[in-house]
Design a protein around this motif. Structure first.
Motif, PDB file in Angstrom:
ATOM      1  N   GLU A 151      -4.118   9.506   0.479  1.00  0.00           N
ATOM      2  CA  GLU A 151      -3.793   8.478  -0.524  1.00  0.00           C
ATOM      3  C   GLU A 151      -5.048   8.023  -1.262  1.00  0.00           C
ATOM      4  OE1 GLU A 151      -2.408   3.837  -0.385  1.00  0.00           O
ATOM      5  OE2 GLU A 151      -1.324   5.235   0.911  1.00  0.00           O
ATOM      6  N   LEU A 154      -6.294  10.605  -3.916  1.00  0.00           N
ATOM      7  CA  LEU A 154      -5.558  10.561  -5.182  1.00  0.00           C
ATOM      8  C   LEU A 154      -5.814   9.254  -5.925  1.00  0.00           C
ATOM      9  CD1 LEU A 154      -3.582  11.955  -7.072  1.00  0.00           C
ATOM     10  CD2 LEU A 154      -1.699  10.967  -5.749  1.00  0.00           C
ATOM     11  N   LEU A 155      -5.873   8.154  -5.193  1.00  0.00           N
ATOM     12  CA  LEU A 155      -6.139   6.865  -5.823  1.00  0.00           C
ATOM     13  C   LEU A 155      -7.486   6.872  -6.538  1.00  0.00           C
ATOM     14  CD1 LEU A 155      -5.595   3.862  -6.369  1.00  0.00           C
ATOM     15  CD2 LEU A 155      -6.515   3.362  -4.085  1.00  0.00           C
ATOM     16  N   ILE A 158      -7.151   8.639  -9.839  1.00  0.00           N
ATOM     17  CA  ILE A 158      -6.420   7.830 -10.821  1.00  0.00           C
ATOM     18  C   ILE A 158      -7.297   6.709 -11.358  1.00  0.00           C
ATOM     19  CG2 ILE A 158      -4.476   6.230 -11.121  1.00  0.00           C
ATOM     20  CD1 ILE A 158      -2.885   8.000  -9.194  1.00  0.00           C
ATOM     21  N   THR A 176      -0.032   5.455  -6.968  1.00  0.00           N
ATOM     22  CA  THR A 176      -0.452   6.499  -6.029  1.00  0.00           C
ATOM     23  C   THR A 176       0.576   6.689  -4.934  1.00  0.00           C
ATOM     24  OG1 THR A 176      -2.790   5.994  -6.440  1.00  0.00           O
ATOM     25  CG2 THR A 176      -2.263   7.202  -4.428  1.00  0.00           C
ATOM     26  N   SER A 209       4.136  14.010 -12.884  1.00  0.00           N
ATOM     27  CA  SER A 209       3.062  13.119 -12.435  1.00  0.00           C
ATOM     28  C   SER A 209       2.136  12.733 -13.578  1.00  0.00           C
ATOM     29  CB  SER A 209       2.268  13.785 -11.313  1.00  0.00           C
ATOM     30  OG  SER A 209       3.106  14.060 -10.203  1.00  0.00           O
TER      31      SER A 209
END
Length: 226
Positions: A151, A154-155, A158, A176, A209
């Motif tokens: 997590e 990916l966070l 972003i 996320t 996405s």
């Protein structure tokens, strides 16, 4: 803990596929030790609570003491399967991220593609994630830390995209979690031999996405992102 029965082989409690992954898009057939393969099939067919160690032993063709010797109990079987699957997807995601170097759009697309490929090619083991509720507190905490690492990967991408003006979302952490939840849900409907290949599913989810994070431009199509 029971002693090893005479003449029985000891297999690794937690197989480690992470050190043998060179291509994050390449998935060899799942190769689990016999006991874990049997446990996986029992858990998928009957659920964790509906499976006994004796069921696993019968399917694996080993003695019950052998399972207790190597995994201690049924919980140990579930832990080995869950952690093995999460370690693999995390390793692949890190390779996918690194391959894109510093290109945020490619990093994002690579990681989403990687996770969806894992949820299709490894649907059997990835689908066990729903059984995390059966983990004992200590085991649940350790498994949650692995999930959190994915997590956070990916966070971070972003948030960098937001900083560069490439993405537009109101709350990056919620976005996320929503994206990863969407990817995880693939295990609930995907099956080998269906109308879509894993690569086609991954391409569609990358497109979804990118729209979800409000990407203002798109990366090159898969296969030309490197």
């Amino acid at each position: 803990m029971a002693a090893k029965a005479p003449g029985e082989q000891v297999e690794n409690a937690t197989p480690d596929p992470t050190g043998q992954i060179d291509d994050w898009r390449g998935f060899a057939p799942l190769d689990l030790p016999p006991i874990l393969s049997a446990a996986l099939e029992e858990f998928r067919e009957h659920g964790y609570h509906g499976t006994s160690v004796r069921d696993v032993a019968r399917r694996a063709g080993v003695s019950v003491p052998m399972i207790y010797y190597r995994f201690e109990n049924k919980q140990g079987l579930l832990v080995a399967l869950l952690e093995g699957a999460m370690d693999e997807v995390l390793r692949r995601a890190r390779l996918a991220d690194a391959e894109a170097e510093d290109r945020i759009l490619d990093r994002f697309a690579h990681v989403i593609e990687c996770v969806v490929l894992h949820m299709t090619y490894r649907a059997a083991t990835a689908g066990l994630d729903s059984e995390l509720r059966c983990l004992e507190p200590v085991n649940r905490k350790e498994y949650a830390a692995r999930r959190k690492a994915l997590e956070e990967l990916l966070l971070g991408i972003i948030e960098e995209g937001l900083g560069q003006g490439l993405f537009e979302v109101e709350h990056a952490p919620d976005t996320t979690r929503a994206l990863l939840g969407m990817c995880q849900a693939v295990t609930g409907w995907y099956h080998d031999g269906g109308p879509l290949s894993p690569e086609e599913v991954a391409d569609r989810y990358v497109a979804i996405s990118l729209r979800t994070v409000g990407a203002r431009v798109r990366p090159a199509p898969r296969g030309r992102r490197n």
